[in-house]
Motif scaffolding. Structure first.
Motif, PDB file in Angstrom:
ATOM      1  N   ILE A 125       0.826  -1.221   0.170  1.00 49.41           N
ATOM      2  CA  ILE A 125      -0.293  -0.293   0.007  1.00 49.41           C
ATOM      3  C   ILE A 125       0.944   1.272  -0.069  1.00 49.41           C
ATOM      4  O   ILE A 125       0.163   2.106  -0.442  1.00 49.41           O
ATOM      5  CB  ILE A 125      -1.027   0.121   1.159  1.00 49.41           C
ATOM      6  N   PHE A 126       1.470   1.503   1.264  1.00 47.78           N
ATOM      7  CA  PHE A 126       3.349   2.101   0.624  1.00 47.78           C
ATOM      8  C   PHE A 126       3.191   2.427  -0.432  1.00 47.78           C
ATOM      9  O   PHE A 126       3.264   3.644  -1.098  1.00 47.78           O
ATOM     10  CB  PHE A 126       4.282   2.236   1.892  1.00 47.78           C
ATOM     11  N   TYR A 182       0.685   4.526  -3.166  1.00 50.64           N
ATOM     12  CA  TYR A 182       0.067   5.515  -2.488  1.00 50.64           C
ATOM     13  C   TYR A 182       1.284   6.546  -3.007  1.00 50.64           C
ATOM     14  O   TYR A 182       0.902   7.460  -3.115  1.00 50.64           O
ATOM     15  CB  TYR A 182      -0.596   5.453  -1.221  1.00 50.64           C
ATOM     16  N   SER A 183       2.895   5.723  -2.451  1.00 51.88           N
ATOM     17  CA  SER A 183       3.304   7.155  -2.727  1.00 51.88           C
ATOM     18  C   SER A 183       4.242   7.059  -4.083  1.00 51.88           C
ATOM     19  O   SER A 183       4.186   8.435  -4.463  1.00 51.88           O
ATOM     20  CB  SER A 183       4.497   6.804  -1.601  1.00 51.88           C
ATOM     21  N   ARG A 242       1.784   7.450  -6.786  1.00 47.75           N
ATOM     22  CA  ARG A 242       0.400   8.609  -7.158  1.00 47.75           C
ATOM     23  C   ARG A 242       1.223  10.254  -6.542  1.00 47.75           C
ATOM     24  O   ARG A 242       1.387  10.395  -7.553  1.00 47.75           O
ATOM     25  CB  ARG A 242      -1.188   8.064  -6.311  1.00 47.75           C
ATOM     26  N   ASP A 243       1.657   9.724  -5.349  1.00 48.13           N
ATOM     27  CA  ASP A 243       2.341  11.202  -5.415  1.00 48.13           C
ATOM     28  C   ASP A 243       3.651  11.687  -5.428  1.00 48.13           C
ATOM     29  O   ASP A 243       4.629  12.125  -4.763  1.00 48.13           O
ATOM     30  CB  ASP A 243       2.600  11.516  -3.547  1.00 48.13           C
ATOM     31  N   GLY A 244       4.089  10.852  -6.413  1.00 46.87           N
ATOM     32  CA  GLY A 244       5.356  11.321  -7.110  1.00 46.87           C
ATOM     33  C   GLY A 244       6.591  11.067  -6.579  1.00 46.87           C
ATOM     34  O   GLY A 244       7.754  10.683  -7.164  1.00 46.87           O
ATOM     35  N   LEU A 245       6.257   9.415  -6.012  1.00 51.85           N
ATOM     36  CA  LEU A 245       7.776   8.667  -5.514  1.00 51.85           C
ATOM     37  C   LEU A 245       7.768   7.497  -6.841  1.00 51.85           C
ATOM     38  O   LEU A 245       7.077   6.660  -6.942  1.00 51.85           O
ATOM     39  CB  LEU A 245       7.101   8.043  -4.538  1.00 51.85           C
ATOM     40  N   LEU A 246       9.593   7.659  -7.964  1.00 53.17           N
ATOM     41  CA  LEU A 246      10.066   6.969  -8.506  1.00 53.17           C
ATOM     42  C   LEU A 246      10.140   5.420  -7.973  1.00 53.17           C
ATOM     43  O   LEU A 246      11.570   5.720  -7.003  1.00 53.17           O
ATOM     44  CB  LEU A 246      10.332   7.662  -9.408  1.00 53.17           C
ATOM     45  N   GLY A 247       9.808   4.579  -8.308  1.00 52.15           N
ATOM     46  CA  GLY A 247      10.491   3.342  -8.113  1.00 52.15           C
ATOM     47  C   GLY A 247      11.504   2.216  -9.591  1.00 52.15           C
ATOM     48  O   GLY A 247      11.009   2.794 -10.348  1.00 52.15           O
ATOM     49  N   ALA A 285       6.832  12.924  -1.129  1.00 46.58           N
ATOM     50  CA  ALA A 285       5.910  12.067  -1.181  1.00 46.58           C
ATOM     51  C   ALA A 285       5.337  10.857  -0.066  1.00 46.58           C
ATOM     52  O   ALA A 285       4.149  10.661   0.032  1.00 46.58           O
ATOM     53  CB  ALA A 285       5.799  10.739  -2.415  1.00 46.58           C
ATOM     54  N   PHE A 303       2.478  10.670   3.027  1.00 51.03           N
ATOM     55  CA  PHE A 303       2.300   8.993   2.837  1.00 51.03           C
ATOM     56  C   PHE A 303       1.762   8.879   4.587  1.00 51.03           C
ATOM     57  O   PHE A 303       0.846   8.448   5.145  1.00 51.03           O
ATOM     58  CB  PHE A 303       3.022   7.917   2.346  1.00 51.03           C
ATOM     59  N   THR A 315      15.863   6.213  -9.402  1.00 52.14           N
ATOM     60  CA  THR A 315      14.642   6.758  -9.021  1.00 52.14           C
ATOM     61  C   THR A 315      15.042   6.307  -7.694  1.00 52.14           C
ATOM     62  O   THR A 315      15.873   6.016  -6.990  1.00 52.14           O
ATOM     63  CB  THR A 315      14.241   5.261  -9.339  1.00 52.14           C
ATOM     64  N   HIS A 316      13.857   6.372  -6.698  1.00 54.07           N
ATOM     65  CA  HIS A 316      14.060   6.968  -5.237  1.00 54.07           C
ATOM     66  C   HIS A 316      14.158   5.946  -3.944  1.00 54.07           C
ATOM     67  O   HIS A 316      14.151   6.454  -3.122  1.00 54.07           O
ATOM     68  CB  HIS A 316      12.684   8.226  -4.904  1.00 54.07           C
ATOM     69  N   SER A 317      14.552   4.524  -4.433  1.00 51.30           N
ATOM     70  CA  SER A 317      14.556   3.970  -3.136  1.00 51.30           C
ATOM     71  C   SER A 317      15.355   4.132  -2.587  1.00 51.30           C
ATOM     72  O   SER A 317      15.397   3.335  -1.018  1.00 51.30           O
ATOM     73  CB  SER A 317      14.505   1.952  -4.549  1.00 51.30           C
TER      74      SER A 317
END
Lengths: 446, 446
Positions: free
Chosen positions: A223-224, A227-228, A230-235, B52, B56, B208-210
């Motif tokens: 879930i983290f 949701y993140s 969606r708020d701009g955190l890039l994986g 982000a 959360f 990316t942001h990991s």
């Protein structure tokens, strides 16, 4: 332009699946598993691990969210991350949740608690919920198949609890679908989920509580991730096949890349998962089925049996070999000998068949001592595609349970969990069968 | 009675450490790192990953906790798990936090944000906070040393981000100490932390942001482990050396069991960590130090340099080889050639020395192209015990920074992070130097 990766194809499929694309029988089986999981969560809600995690939710989370938290002691609503943390733990306590053979995963215990909590948060309707759960199963189980057998165990050693490591990615995809994320955002969510993948089998050595931690945290972490995203955190984009990704770091043997995207939209992983009928460890089921079938066919009684040799696959020997004699009710479900003794004596091995009294039953203990377990290399080679056991009988995990059987199991689990209001259980069952027409998912947990 | 394991000894030591047991110089260095970390958190608070994760926290956490959350846009207090999630992410953005060589970890970015948030939640005083941080460093870094070099990288492939995988256990131990858990409960917290250990390097492939996810989640997950241990959740006892534990599942090469408990209470890992002065990737520092020293000694100027060959260890080649030319300011700090160009031209490589304009500076780009990196097998064998670089100069990571230098670095970082109220920075610095006498830790973040 770089070629599309398998993971990109999977993310794009996950973002674009619509309810109308799902075959009727897959919808029905999703509803079956959903109801089955609710029963498991109710049955497991009094466990100390669940209570400790609920305390954490109370202390660290809000008390005014929209998502329902099930627990033996508390009744409150909170944010979806915390509700799913607790419900994901509760539904994995009594070892009655489903099994997906090829991935060696129990997808229901992570996908449904997470999707339910998020659907409650977002006011999603029944069709949206079902679609998200189908996405979660598909992505989670395909990741589990990609990671393969050596991720779960290698050279006699258990490695990762794939229900958690594949599950966190399935949760991220299901949540991303409910949040209506784009394919690109879904890919980010999958990446962030994968870099959090964790869960070791060490808890088997001393019967501690990590099993519930793994499923609860897979819900929270997935879930983290969504949701993140969606708020701009890039994986990371290629968290499965990339040069520093899960396939490299978490798989000591072979991966199965084709599992990521072959037959997407034609095969559905929901269809490949099976209900768990016996209350014991899943690795005992092929042997229980074989024994019960043999006893019935040949009219053999409990007292007629001199000894039993079970032939099984390596992972079963590893897991079941650890619990020794089975000093607690929980441990006894991991002893092949004790489980077969219960099944032979009672004719089944359901949740109410394992009691404190049975632990001190001399006839069961004698029977247990006459059971030996052997590795069968043919059976082992077939694992995890097929979960076979004993001498001849093939795993029945694919068998069809009727709605009536699922209802009966749900009522048994609810009773076990101290759910005394049977009209409430009736309502939950009725709503589950009508799920695609439900306007929202409120009120499913209590 | 079974023999005590190394992990039990470590947990018992962690539970029993008292402020009076800590040498003065270790207390002082802990305060230095604490202030250094606050500067890093302020400098990193505007990063999109931090924002982000703060979103959360706002959506999933409570808004009435006692722990302060730092972020570019928000100012609110929440529960310690969420405050540390965000602050742990923020303090790892600008790559200016400390380095512990032997464990290949950046302990400060996980230990301080977690311990600060928990101390604020529990109203712990300065002495208790310092003691908990010393415990967190000790446990986290010893776990990192146990996991060793092959956990971090093997056969040219990065595996685990040890700051997260060792860090989550350090956080659990620090939190357990603040919660005044027993040795047995501390062991449970360590076990539950270890089974959640995660963090892959795949994010290096696409910037990316990991990296921030790993440190933030290590804080959250470690706090979860300790609070739930207090409330009865049992963690596996031997999560490091057990047959299905981290050493088996997460380490493809050799572990170093003796690191877990040798010289406990005599050596302190805090003393072995070093400040990061240059703003570039830590793997460039030995070469930067060597170059600057050579230029000074021989009065060489930027324009005098025809070409440079740096000789370094494998992990540096792997990490630095990935970023290519360095298209963004962030990536440019991972290019050995560009970093040396900046250092040679400006005389240092601090955070304000890397700008957008520099990316288009032809003289820097020309210089960059004249730098080649080579693997040196002697240097590689010495890694990670020693981080050496270039032809002759040994790593200066152990050098002593004065209070004045740390204050200057903190002010630079605070300015970079848009912290305009210098009187507030003065107050933070004053309180940090007086930390052991502080009654509580409120007001440190904003």
């Amino acid at each position: 332009m770089p070629q599309e990766t398998r993971t990109e194809r999977l993310a794009t499929w996950a973002a674009n699946l619509r309810y109308g694309d799902i075959p009727d029988e897959v919808v029905q089986k999703t509803k079956d598993f959903f109801l089955d999981t609710l029963g498991c969560a109710i049955a497991g809600r009094h466990h100390p691990a669940v209570n400790a995690m609920a305390q954490f939710a109370v202390q660290m989370g809000p008390s005014n969210g929209k998502s329902e938290l099930i627990d033996g002691a508390l009744k409150f609503t909170t944010s979806p991350a915390f509700a799913s943390l607790v419900n994901g733990a509760a539904s994995h306590v009594v070892e009655q949740d489903d099994l997906h053979n090829r991935s060696i995963m129990h997808p229901a215990t992570v996908i449904f608690p997470a999707a339910l909590a998020v659907a409650q948060d977002l006011d999603s309707n029944g069709e949206e919920f079902i679609t998200a759960c189908v996405v979660g199963y598909e992505v989670g189980c395909r990741v589990g198949e990609f990671l393969g057998k050596s991720h779960y165990e290698l050279t006699l050693k258990q490695r990762f609890h794939s229900t958690a490591t594949g599950g966190v990615i399935g949760v991220a995809a299901a949540t991303a679908h409910l949040l209506k994320l784009s394919a690109e955002q879904t890919l980010s969510a999958i990446g962030t989920a994968g870099t959090q993948a964790a869960g070791l089998w060490q808890f088997l050595m001393d019967a501690t509580h990590s099993k519930q931690v793994h499923t609860g945290k897979a819900c929270f972490d997935g879930i983290f991730a969504a949701y993140s995203a969606r708020d701009g955190l890039l994986g990371p984009a290629d968290i499965l096949e990339g040069p520093k990704a899960m396939g490299v770091a978490l798989v000591p043997g072979d991966t199965h890349p084709e599992a990521i995207d072959e037959n997407l939209g034609r095969d559905f992983e929901v269809s490949r998962s099976s209900f768990k009928w016996h209350a014991s460890c899943r690795h005992t089921h092929p042997s229980v089925d074989a024994l019960l079938s043999l006893m019935k066919k040949k009219s053999v009684m409990f007292d007629d049996i001199e000894s039993i040799t079970t032939r099984t696959y390596q992972a079963a020997v590893n897991v079941l070999g650890l619990s020794g004699r089975g000093e607690t009710v929980h441990q006894s479900k991991f002893s092949m000998g004790f489980v077969l003794a219960i099944a032979a004596k009672k004719g089944h091995a359901m949740i109410t068949d394992f009691t404190e009294d049975d632990l001190n039953d001399g006839s069961l203990r004698d029977f247990q001592n006459r059971v030996t377990m052997e590795l069968d290399s043919d059976i082992d080679r077939a694992f995890p595609e097929k979960w076979k056991g004993t001498v001849i009988v093939t795993c029945k995990s694919g068998q069809k349970f009727s709605e009536e059987e699922i209802e009966r199991k749900t009522r048994t689990l609810a009773t076990y969990g101290g759910f005394t209001d049977t009209s409430k259980v009736d309502l939950i069952i009725k709503r589950a069968w009508n799920l695609e027409h439900e306007k929202n998912l409120q009120g499913f947990v209590f």
